[in-house]
Every structure is written in C-alpha cells, then in structure tokens.
Design a protein around this motif. Structure first.
Motif, mmCIF file in Angstrom:
data_model
loop_
_atom_site.group_PDB
_atom_site.id
_atom_site.type_symbol
_atom_site.label_atom_id
_atom_site.label_comp_id
_atom_site.label_asym_id
_atom_site.label_seq_id
_atom_site.Cartn_x
_atom_site.Cartn_y
_atom_site.Cartn_z
ATOM 1 N N VAL A 68 -8.178 -11.696 8.134
ATOM 2 C CA VAL A 68 -8.312 -10.372 7.521
ATOM 3 C C VAL A 68 -6.947 -9.677 7.501
ATOM 4 O O VAL A 68 -6.356 -9.436 8.554
ATOM 5 N N GLY A 69 -6.457 -9.381 6.317
ATOM 6 C CA GLY A 69 -5.208 -8.636 6.184
ATOM 7 C C GLY A 69 -5.465 -7.171 6.468
ATOM 8 O O GLY A 69 -6.492 -6.623 6.061
ATOM 9 N N ASN A 70 -4.527 -6.524 7.183
ATOM 10 C CA ASN A 70 -4.691 -5.100 7.481
ATOM 11 C C ASN A 70 -3.644 -4.295 6.717
ATOM 12 O O ASN A 70 -2.455 -4.366 7.010
ATOM 13 N N PHE A 71 -4.130 -3.517 5.741
ATOM 14 C CA PHE A 71 -3.240 -2.767 4.858
ATOM 15 C C PHE A 71 -3.264 -1.274 5.144
ATOM 16 O O PHE A 71 -2.851 -0.466 4.316
ATOM 17 N N LEU A 72 -3.798 -0.905 6.297
ATOM 18 C CA LEU A 72 -3.748 0.507 6.699
ATOM 19 C C LEU A 72 -2.325 0.815 7.153
ATOM 20 O O LEU A 72 -1.719 0.032 7.885
ATOM 21 N N LEU A 73 -1.809 1.942 6.720
ATOM 22 C CA LEU A 73 -0.420 2.289 7.028
ATOM 23 C C LEU A 73 -0.344 3.203 8.248
ATOM 24 O O LEU A 73 -1.261 3.989 8.497
ATOM 25 N N PRO A 74 0.759 3.128 8.980
ATOM 26 C CA PRO A 74 0.967 4.117 10.041
ATOM 27 C C PRO A 74 1.187 5.490 9.403
ATOM 28 O O PRO A 74 1.608 5.570 8.243
ATOM 29 N N PRO A 75 0.887 6.569 10.147
ATOM 30 C CA PRO A 75 0.886 7.910 9.546
ATOM 31 C C PRO A 75 2.188 8.262 8.803
ATOM 32 O O PRO A 75 2.146 8.914 7.765
ATOM 33 N N SER A 85 -5.597 1.141 -2.233
ATOM 34 C CA SER A 85 -4.145 1.343 -2.117
ATOM 35 C C SER A 85 -3.364 0.034 -2.118
ATOM 36 O O SER A 85 -2.212 0.001 -2.522
ATOM 37 N N THR A 143 -12.237 -3.160 10.602
ATOM 38 C CA THR A 143 -12.081 -4.623 10.611
ATOM 39 C C THR A 143 -13.387 -5.332 10.990
ATOM 40 O O THR A 143 -13.624 -6.454 10.550
ATOM 41 N N ALA A 162 0.812 -1.222 0.000
ATOM 42 C CA ALA A 162 0.000 0.000 0.000
ATOM 43 C C ALA A 162 0.845 1.272 0.000
ATOM 44 O O ALA A 162 0.315 2.369 -0.155
ATOM 45 N N VAL A 171 -12.212 0.121 5.883
ATOM 46 C CA VAL A 171 -11.232 0.603 6.876
ATOM 47 C C VAL A 171 -11.521 0.039 8.265
ATOM 48 O O VAL A 171 -10.707 0.169 9.170
ATOM 49 N N LEU A 204 -8.211 8.578 8.898
ATOM 50 C CA LEU A 204 -8.278 7.131 8.767
ATOM 51 C C LEU A 204 -7.717 6.471 10.013
ATOM 52 O O LEU A 204 -6.797 6.990 10.630
ATOM 53 N N PRO A 205 -8.269 5.314 10.387
ATOM 54 C CA PRO A 205 -7.630 4.577 11.484
ATOM 55 C C PRO A 205 -6.279 4.061 10.996
ATOM 56 O O PRO A 205 -6.043 3.968 9.803
ATOM 57 N N ASN A 206 -5.390 3.762 11.906
ATOM 58 C CA ASN A 206 -4.138 3.125 11.499
ATOM 59 C C ASN A 206 -3.748 2.077 12.514
ATOM 60 O O ASN A 206 -4.335 1.968 13.594
ATOM 61 N N ILE A 207 -2.746 1.295 12.143
ATOM 62 C CA ILE A 207 -2.360 0.130 12.943
ATOM 63 C C ILE A 207 -1.999 0.513 14.374
ATOM 64 O O ILE A 207 -2.229 -0.240 15.309
ATOM 65 N N GLU A 208 -1.464 1.731 14.538
ATOM 66 C CA GLU A 208 -1.011 2.126 15.878
ATOM 67 C C GLU A 208 -2.096 2.862 16.665
ATOM 68 O O GLU A 208 -1.845 3.389 17.741
ATOM 69 N N ARG A 231 4.414 0.902 -5.493
ATOM 70 C CA ARG A 231 3.511 0.397 -6.533
ATOM 71 C C ARG A 231 4.211 0.103 -7.851
ATOM 72 O O ARG A 231 3.880 -0.842 -8.546
ATOM 73 N N ALA A 291 -10.369 -7.383 3.129
ATOM 74 C CA ALA A 291 -9.103 -6.783 3.541
ATOM 75 C C ALA A 291 -9.396 -5.419 4.129
ATOM 76 O O ALA A 291 -10.276 -4.695 3.664
ATOM 77 N N CYS A 292 -8.637 -5.099 5.170
ATOM 78 C CA CYS A 292 -8.777 -3.792 5.785
ATOM 79 C C CYS A 292 -7.793 -2.866 5.090
ATOM 80 O O CYS A 292 -6.590 -3.165 5.029
ATOM 81 N N GLY A 293 -8.276 -1.767 4.529
ATOM 82 C CA GLY A 293 -7.352 -0.899 3.815
ATOM 83 C C GLY A 293 -7.981 0.421 3.434
ATOM 84 O O GLY A 293 -9.190 0.625 3.597
ATOM 85 N N ASP A 294 -7.139 1.314 2.923
ATOM 86 C CA ASP A 294 -7.571 2.620 2.468
ATOM 87 C C ASP A 294 -7.856 2.547 0.970
ATOM 88 O O ASP A 294 -6.928 2.478 0.162
#
Lengths: 148, 243
Positions: free
Chosen positions: A138-145, B117, B84, A12, B82, B142-146, A17, B111-114
């Motif tokens: 569930v894969g988590n593709f949200l990125l840290p800021p 992306s 879960t 992501a 976004v 957006l939420p994020n892993i942390e 990409r 999948a959890c994502g923006d």
C-alpha cells in the motif's frame, strides 16, 4: 501494488501536478512479488492505449525489468497496421484468430503490468524529491502538514 | 440481483461498516438504466474506476466483480482511503469478490491518500465517492505520515470519525472532491457522489454546473429514505458530453 498502478499516480504536492517531472514517480529500494493472473489478451489490449510508454520504460528500468517491455507500445503498431489496411482486425477479435501482435510480447507485458507487485519500497517524485513509502503493498500519499 | 461482496474479514474498529448509503450506491450503479448508460458510454473503452474513501471495499469490490454486467466489460480499478486498514481490507474484499464472480476485472491497488491528490490528471473514467457527509461542528484533521497517537482508542476514534464527519453542511470534504473532478476525470469520465438531505443537494448540483472545463451535467440517479428517517440519501451522476 501492481506495476500498472504507476500509470495512474503522480505526486500529491499541489505545485508538482503541472510539472512533467512529477510523472512517473520513481521506485527506490523496491521489493517485488509475482502474482498469478490468467492471461487475457483482450483485456490487455484494452488497457494498452492508456499507457504512457516512455513512463513505463522508465519504471521498468528502475525495477530491472526492461527485458519485459518492447521498445514501443504494441498498440501503436497494431493501429498503424490497421490504418495501412493490413489487418482491419477488431481488438476484441476472437483470440484464436490472433491480434496481429506476437503473443509472447503480450504475455511478457501481462506479467510486467498485471502480475508484478511492489510490496515494499518508496515512490519518489522527480520534481520535489518527496518519498512516498510503500508498505505491505500500500502506497502512502498522505503529506506531512508542511507540504499540504 | 448481483451479490454483495463478502466483508466478513473486515474489522470495523476503524472502518465504516457497509450501510444504507453503501447499498444505495450498489443498487443505483447496477440498475438496468444505469448499466445501459454505462455500456453505451464505455462501448469502445475499458474503464479505469477509482473509489475514494473505500472503507470496507464493498462498493469498488462490487463494481469490479460485476463489471461485465454493469459496464459490459472488465475494468481496472483502484481504491483510495486515508486509513491504511481500510486500504488493506478493500484489497481483500475486491480480491474475494472478483474471484467469487469469476470476473476478468483487475483491482490494481489500494493507495492511502487524500482524495484524488495523488491521481494522475485526466486518467479517471469512473469516480465513486461515498463521502463523510454527516454535518459536524468540526472537520477532523487528516492523518499524516508523522502522526502519533496517545493510544489505540484515540487512533481508532480519529480514523472512524474521518469516515463520516463532514463539517459544515456535511460538505467540506465533498466540495474539495468536486473541485478535483475537472482535473482528474478523463474526457469520457463520469463521477458518482452520494449526498444526504442536509448536504443541500440542489445547491450542490448548481455548484457542479459551475465547475471549470465544462459544461458539466448532473442528474440524480438513485434515492432512498424518501418517507421517514432523517437521512434521505441520493446519488448524483456528474459528466460531460463527449466532443
């Protein structure tokens, strides 16, 4: 997350990409589950053309499942046979008439792609090294800021 | 009429409950004219359908379970959200709906994502987006892993706000999705996006025409709430003519 999903995922992080190293994502510490789905050769043959075979081989090897996978996409062999005028068989052809591909090969592929799920683990980008967690399938593709 | 997927297992604390907009998507995508268009479009190809912002999963569950009617063949599908909780709810909605309709379609994963992306370029044949389209002063982050929340209430409010709050003109998130379309859609790919009147649909359609790697075509294929009510909705279809 069924194994076939990895054919459609990438890192992501925007700058990854365009990098070939970002596909496929690499499994680490993966635990698997077996899901039972009735075998459907027509459906499978419709999916095969969209699979990057080299990438799938990498993924299967990472999960210790290389034995499930033939060395080349059966679709390619089928197309080659059609071009040579040996088959001329439509892929939607009645199953009983066969597809020109060994059914055992297709059944193994079905098990690998549609019946193998990744429940826990990580998907790692080969370019930037970021690890995406997979939890409860569930894969988590949200990125840290700092990576957005 | 095709059945609406069962969402009785979904807890709506953090997940958008199927509403008029969801049902407009179901009706528009399964209308005889749209089904005919999709049959023709995918006559040689089993499509990969992805819904962004699945919420309860009612839309992607419907498309998967009724694929044989809508597309003329079973599909593979994926859902992105976004939240879960929404990801897990959608997986269950799709599983139940596919089984109920005895469809050969396969819902591969949530999948959890923006947005798109994490989706491989040029891989999506059918993209569906029911956006957070309500104009709001601010766009929730957006939420994020942390992410850490003070309490459950803060967490629930944040996740739920992401399902509807659209920022300026209600379009901030939708414009980001539209910009991803040239990258993620396959050559025969088609995208469906829901808009409300405050989104300035004519302006949006012009913007779609100007996306790179076109020419892009855009057409309204479904409408609701034409008479009264402040929330007038429409579904636009975005596609290219194959070479």
């Amino acid at each position: 997350m069924k194994l076939l999903t990895t054919s459609f995922l990438t890192c992501a992080v925007k700058t990854c990409r365009s990098s070939p190293a970002s596909f496929p994502l690499h499994f680490r510490d993966a635990s698997l589950e077996k899901i039972s789905i009735p075998f459907n050769s027509t459906f499978l043959l419709n999916i095969l053309p969209r699979i990057d075979w080299t990438a799938l081989q990498t993924t299967a090897a990472e999960l210790g499942l290389s034995a499930m996978l033939p060395s080349e996409n059966p679709q390619d062999a089928l197309l080659a046979a059609q071009e040579a005028g040996e088959g001329g068989m439509d892929i939607a052809e009645d199953e009983s008439k066969g597809t020109g591909i060994d059914e055992e090969v297709l059944k193994k592929l079905w098990t690998l792609l549609m019946e193998t799920g990744v429940v826990e683990g990580k998907l790692v980008c080969g370019n930037c090294g970021f690890e995406y967690p997979v939890k409860e399938g569930v894969g988590n593709f949200l990125l840290p800021p700092h990576l957005v | 009429m095709l059945p609406t997927p069962d969402t009785s297992h979904v807890s709506f604390n953090t997940i958008y409950e199927p509403a008029e907009d969801s049902f407009l998507l179901l009706d528009s995508l399964s209308s005889p004219s749209e089904a005919e268009w999709l049959h023709q479009r995918f006559s040689n190809h089993s499509p990969l359908a992805i819904e962004v912002g699945t919420g309860s999963g009612v839309v992607i569950g419907f498309l998967s379970a009724n694929a044989e009617y809508i597309f003329g063949k079973p599909i593979t599908s994926l859902g992105i959200d976004v939240n879960t909780n929404a990801c897990k709810a959608t997986r269950e909605t799709a599983r139940k709906a596919i089984k109920e309709q005895n469809s050969s379609s396969d819902y591969l994963a949530s999948a959890c994502g923006d947005l798109c992306s994490a989706i491989k370029p040029q891989s999506v044949d059918v993209l569906v987006f029911n956006p957070p389209y309500v104009p709001t002063e601010e766009l929730p982050a957006l939420p994020n892993i942390e992410q850490n929340y003070r309490d459950e209430f803060e967490k629930d409010s944040h996740l739920l706000s992401l399902s509807y709050a659209g920022g300026l003109d209600g379009m901030e998130t939708t414009y980001r999705l539209l910009q991803q379309i040239p990258d993620v859609l396959s050559g025969i790919g088609v995208a469906y996006v829901l808009l409300c009147a405050q989104n300035k649909p004519e302006q949006v359609k012009t913007a779609v025409g100007g996306l790179p790697n076109g020419p892009w075509l855009v057409e309204t294929i479904g409408r609701s709430g034409k008479k009264a009510g402040w929330e007038k909705l429409q579904i636009i279809r975005i596609w290219r003519e194959p070479n």
